[in-house]
Design an enzyme around this catalytic site. Structure first.
Site, PDB file in Angstrom:
ATOM      1  N   ALA A  57      21.062 -55.072  35.786  1.00 59.84           N
ATOM      2  CA  ALA A  57      20.771 -56.499  35.882  1.00 59.84           C
ATOM      3  C   ALA A  57      21.944 -57.183  36.560  1.00 59.84           C
ATOM      4  O   ALA A  57      23.095 -56.991  36.160  1.00 59.84           O
ATOM      5  CB  ALA A  57      20.534 -57.098  34.496  1.00 59.84           C
TER       6      ALA A  57
ATOM      7  N   ASP B 155      28.106 -56.742  51.641  1.00 61.62           N
ATOM      8  CA  ASP B 155      28.366 -56.865  50.204  1.00 61.62           C
ATOM      9  C   ASP B 155      28.649 -55.487  49.604  1.00 61.62           C
ATOM     10  O   ASP B 155      27.972 -55.056  48.664  1.00 61.62           O
ATOM     11  CB  ASP B 155      27.161 -57.511  49.529  1.00 61.62           C
ATOM     12  CG  ASP B 155      27.444 -57.962  48.100  1.00 61.62           C
ATOM     13  OD1 ASP B 155      28.632 -58.128  47.764  1.00 61.62           O
ATOM     14  OD2 ASP B 155      26.490 -58.149  47.327  1.00 61.62           O
TER      15      ASP B 155
ATOM     16  N   SER C 122      23.109 -60.858  39.254  1.00 60.48           N
ATOM     17  CA  SER C 122      23.027 -62.320  39.258  1.00 60.48           C
ATOM     18  C   SER C 122      21.654 -62.842  39.654  1.00 60.48           C
ATOM     19  O   SER C 122      21.160 -63.808  39.067  1.00 60.48           O
ATOM     20  CB  SER C 122      24.081 -62.896  40.207  1.00 60.48           C
ATOM     21  OG  SER C 122      23.936 -62.331  41.498  1.00 60.48           O
ATOM     22  N   LEU C 123      21.016 -62.209  40.629  1.00 60.33           N
ATOM     23  CA  LEU C 123      19.760 -62.733  41.173  1.00 60.33           C
ATOM     24  C   LEU C 123      18.527 -61.988  40.675  1.00 60.33           C
ATOM     25  O   LEU C 123      17.428 -62.542  40.714  1.00 60.33           O
ATOM     26  CB  LEU C 123      19.783 -62.666  42.706  1.00 60.33           C
ATOM     27  CG  LEU C 123      20.964 -63.327  43.414  1.00 60.33           C
ATOM     28  CD1 LEU C 123      20.774 -63.252  44.921  1.00 60.33           C
ATOM     29  CD2 LEU C 123      21.126 -64.763  42.964  1.00 60.33           C
TER      30      LEU C 123
ATOM     31  N   LYS D 164      12.863 -54.048  42.131  1.00 60.21           N
ATOM     32  CA  LYS D 164      13.803 -55.162  41.981  1.00 60.21           C
ATOM     33  C   LYS D 164      13.010 -56.454  41.789  1.00 60.21           C
ATOM     34  O   LYS D 164      12.184 -56.807  42.636  1.00 60.21           O
ATOM     35  CB  LYS D 164      14.699 -55.249  43.215  1.00 60.21           C
ATOM     36  CG  LYS D 164      15.785 -56.300  43.158  1.00 60.21           C
ATOM     37  CD  LYS D 164      16.665 -56.190  44.406  1.00 60.21           C
ATOM     38  CE  LYS D 164      17.753 -57.228  44.433  1.00 60.21           C
ATOM     39  NZ  LYS D 164      18.597 -57.092  45.658  1.00 60.21           N
TER      40      LYS D 164
ATOM     41  N   VAL E 188      17.195 -50.975  34.348  1.00 61.00           N
ATOM     42  CA  VAL E 188      18.307 -50.022  34.455  1.00 61.00           C
ATOM     43  C   VAL E 188      19.566 -50.719  34.942  1.00 61.00           C
ATOM     44  O   VAL E 188      20.675 -50.181  34.819  1.00 61.00           O
ATOM     45  CB  VAL E 188      17.943 -48.859  35.398  1.00 61.00           C
ATOM     46  CG1 VAL E 188      16.815 -48.034  34.810  1.00 61.00           C
ATOM     47  CG2 VAL E 188      17.560 -49.370  36.783  1.00 61.00           C
TER      48      VAL E 188
END
Length: 363
Positions: free
Chosen positions: A87, A269, A89-90, A107, A85
């Site tokens: 995507a 973040d 960077s990690l 995740k 659902v």
């Protein structure tokens, strides 16, 4: 000429970062929330990389989940979405259902990411060393240590690669913002077997900051490379109507000030992909891979700085900034205090960013 082509250049930059892989995608994400560094067209383009990176194959993700959890997928989830659902960077995220009907977010870390990130950071570190030597020789008045800056960024990056750390961060901040969360979590661990699920009533816990919610984790399904948390139904705050953003902005401000000035641990973040408006109207904070901690003495100094700023006591504010190591000990107060007055007085007057800009230009 640059301004005429800024949208195309920004798109090229985004594509290049995506092709270079996770490290540079992460760097682009960092820059995507810095309007003081990049123009609006670049910010909008790089923001695509916050949760819309090209995904890897679901079959690979399932292999990672089964390897990490030590069994077939069906032993842990009743169902899971065929495609991710989101995507980033990690990792990428799937929506799954548990046997009891609850929806969860799964995740999954990208394959071989540790090796790739390590190679990238090695190259960037060598480049930073060369750049630092050039700066030291040709611009000695420039005080930024770019090697230290990269090192600090790399430490945070590596920390994000261990999802167990992320779950610890989530629990710590949930304990701060959600009333009774700590007691529920510790009670579940004390009374339940090793693979027991999180308490079903955790979704209804009251928040200490009214209108804020943090999802719970299913710790027994979390490893270094897989994290399973409560699914949040909602939309990104940045896509909401202006009146909704206006309503939730003070809620978000209070939540982050509580983390920063009371708890000493805060979500570091808060880009638009991590702030959701839940279907019930609450503000949900997601993704706790990057969290910062503040010493109690620094918290006290920050509070002093807020009071001194509000009172326009700029000499005391200089002292606060020195204690926080924002300014060096040998700062010339005679030089800095008038600059603070000129720069910050328009801000203290209030009225928002546009009014601030008008006042600064006038002065």
């Amino acid at each position: 000429a640059l301004q005429e082509n800024d949208a195309e250049l920004a798109r090229d930059a985004r594509v290049i970062c995506e092709q270079l892989g996770p490290t540079f995608i992460k760097l682009a994400q960092t820059l995507s929330v810095r309007p003081d560094v990049l123009p609006p067209s670049a910010l909008a383009e790089l923001a695509v990389l916050q949760d819309s990176v090209v995904p890897f194959e679901t079959s690979v993700a399932i292999d990672i989940i089964e390897k990490e959890l030590g069994g077939p997928l069906g032993a842990f989830f009743a169902s899971i979405s065929e495609e991710p659902v989101a995507a980033a960077s990690l990792a990428q995220v799937y929506k799954a259902e548990l046997d009891d009907g609850r929806s969860v977010a799964v995740k999954v870390q990208r394959p071989q990411i540790l090796e790739q990130v390590s190679k990238d950071l090695y190259v960037l570190r060598r480049a930073a060393e060369v750049y630092q030597r050039l700066i030291d020789r040709f611009a000695p008045q420039q005080k930024t240590n770019y090697v230290d800056l990269l090192n600090e960024w790399a430490v945070g990056f590596y920390t994000e690669l261990d999802f167990r750390s992320e779950i610890d961060n989530l629990n710590a901040i949930r304990d701060v913002l959600v009333e009774g969360a700590r007691e529920e979590r510790l009670g579940a661990h004390a009374e339940a077997p090793a693979h027991a699920e999180a308490p079903a009533h955790a979704t209804h816990a009251a928040t200490t900051v009214d209108g804020v919610y943090v999802p719970y984790a299913l710790e027994e399904l979390c490893t270094a490379r897989v994290a399973v948390t409560e699914w949040i139904d909602g939309v990104k705050l940045s896509t909401c109507a202006p009146h909704e953003i206006k309503r939730l902005t003070p809620v978000a401000q209070e939540a982050f000030l509580v983390q920063l000035l009371e708890a000493g641990i805060f979500h570091a973040d808060p880009h638009p992909g991590n702030l959701f408006r839940k279907d019930d109207g609450q503000l949900a904070i997601l993704d706790f891979g990057l969290v910062a901690r503040v010493r109690s003495e620094d918290q006290d100094t920050m509070i002093n700085a807020i009071v001194h700023l509000a009172n326009k006591d700029f000499p005391s504010l200089v002292d606060d900034f020195i204690d926080l190591e924002i300014l060096p000990r040998d700062t010339s107060r005679g030089t800095v205090v008038p600059l603070m007055d000129k720069a910050l007085s328009p801000y203290i007057a209030g009225g928002g960013a546009k009014k601030f800009e008008e006042r600064v230009r006038k002065s």
